[in-house]
Scaffold this active site. Sequence first.
Site, PDB file in Angstrom:
ATOM      1  N   HIS A   1      -0.224  -5.312   3.068  1.00  0.00           N
ATOM      2  CA  HIS A   1      -1.318  -4.923   2.184  1.00  0.00           C
ATOM      3  C   HIS A   1      -2.446  -5.928   2.366  1.00  0.00           C
ATOM      4  CE1 HIS A   1      -3.462  -4.270  -1.639  1.00  0.00           C
ATOM      5  NE2 HIS A   1      -2.804  -3.126  -1.762  1.00  0.00           N
TER       6      HIS A   1
ATOM      7  N   ASP B   1       5.751 -10.078  -1.000  1.00  0.00           N
ATOM      8  CA  ASP B   1       4.945  -9.224  -1.863  1.00  0.00           C
ATOM      9  C   ASP B   1       5.861  -8.129  -2.389  1.00  0.00           C
ATOM     10  OD1 ASP B   1       3.393  -7.183  -2.891  1.00  0.00           O
ATOM     11  OD2 ASP B   1       1.929  -7.170  -1.262  1.00  0.00           O
TER      12      ASP B   1
ATOM     13  N   GLN C   1       5.778  -3.265  -4.666  1.00  0.00           N
ATOM     14  CA  GLN C   1       6.410  -1.951  -4.583  1.00  0.00           C
ATOM     15  C   GLN C   1       7.938  -2.044  -4.643  1.00  0.00           C
ATOM     16  OE1 GLN C   1       4.615   0.723  -4.728  1.00  0.00           O
ATOM     17  NE2 GLN C   1       2.627  -0.232  -4.398  1.00  0.00           N
TER      18      GLN C   1
ATOM     19  N   LYS D   1       2.533  -1.619 -12.113  1.00  0.00           N
ATOM     20  CA  LYS D   1       3.316  -0.763 -11.217  1.00  0.00           C
ATOM     21  C   LYS D   1       4.765  -0.615 -11.694  1.00  0.00           C
ATOM     22  CE  LYS D   1       0.537  -2.161  -7.198  1.00  0.00           C
ATOM     23  NZ  LYS D   1      -0.219  -0.930  -6.949  1.00  0.00           N
TER      24      LYS D   1
ATOM     25  N   CYS E   1      -5.166   0.320   1.421  1.00  0.00           N
ATOM     26  CA  CYS E   1      -5.313  -1.129   1.638  1.00  0.00           C
ATOM     27  C   CYS E   1      -4.433  -1.618   2.781  1.00  0.00           C
ATOM     28  CB  CYS E   1      -5.010  -1.911   0.356  1.00  0.00           C
ATOM     29  SG  CYS E   1      -6.248  -1.687  -0.934  1.00  0.00           S
TER      30      CYS E   1
END
Length: 414
Positions: free
Chosen positions: A129, A206, A209, A232, A372
Amino acid sequence: MSSQDLESLDVEAIRQQFPILQREFDGQQVVYLDNAATTQTPDPVVNAMSDYYREYNANVHRGIHHLSQEASIAYEEAHDRVAEFINADGREEIVFTKNTTEAENLVAYSWGLNELEPGDEIVLTEMEHHASLVTWQQIGKRTGADVKYIQVDETGRLDMDHARELITDDTEIVSAVHVSNTLGTVNPAAELTEIAHEHDAFSFLDGAQAVPNRPVDVDAIDADFYAFSGHKMAGPTGIGVLYGKRELLEEMEPYLYGGGMIRKVTFEESTWGDLPWKFEPGTPPIAEAVGLHAAVDWLEEIGMDRVRTHEEALAAYAYDRLEAEDDVEIYGPEAGSDRGGLVSFNLEGVHAHDLTSIMNDHTIAVRAGDHCTQPLHDKLGVPASTRASFYVYNTREEVDELVAALEDARQLFA
């Protein structure tokens, strides 16, 4: 995944906690499939934040009065709850930020800008991302460190042989997305961390998600840094989390300064407060922390294993339905245990933005663009893709509506 997997959740009871899912436009009920961008917020989270504003709204760590004490306790307990949720070793390892992007920047500026120099290497992946890619790219330019990328193979997975070649004794940090927001790929987080540590490099994952839709244990992964966002995972916007190993955070200098993060200030110098407060200057996101705490409670009541099973089953169903369409191209791994709850695709002859507009005519919310991940889309050879992403309140019937809407696009662009 069998139909029993989806039936393990009472999806209808869950949906009743989201009034927004009952909204209609032109007589059509909303089908919300844009969860990788932002999930919806259930009543218990909204109520928790409302209770804060109605009953104990005050600034934290600044007042002796009752309201400030209640707010301070709630804020600190939110750190404790998040630490427990991802199996961190206490609140000292949990820094609240605005989002995953700020968490990336915190490490990049507090650690990277001070520690990296020419000859050092930063290793990313081709599916990063922009929050990771752009941030480390700019740190590389400022420090002279080289930025290298682990390749994505033709199946949409990381080429781990290439990872082992790329990560060397010159590597200082490996920053990788845990679950790709475009391909849906679930990357081998623990393996990437292990390779980094074999070369005395740090790992940053990261998890924007990942944490919302699967159990994440930062201790088992052994990540040095891990980041994710509240919005999220059924929580509010405006709050993110940086997990960092305590010994690393203690050594790092803050990159934002002001009130609340200091121990002592004179006209000549300042010293910093204890963890995690030294990285949280100014008035923090108090209401958002209360909401995040409530979101964690809500998710754990459902059970993160069940959340993962439900999402993987929906993604597998969507993958199979879309794969059966001859004019649809899907990106990322085939459905299975290493694909998260999203599917990115393109319909032949129809630009992703046009397809998304047609979906909106059917009150189906999906996302189009490069998500992104512009360099990844360049590698795929497409300017954009359409992404359908799922959460615990989504159903097979909504996937069916998505697939049925493709026919309108075919007719319009025939």
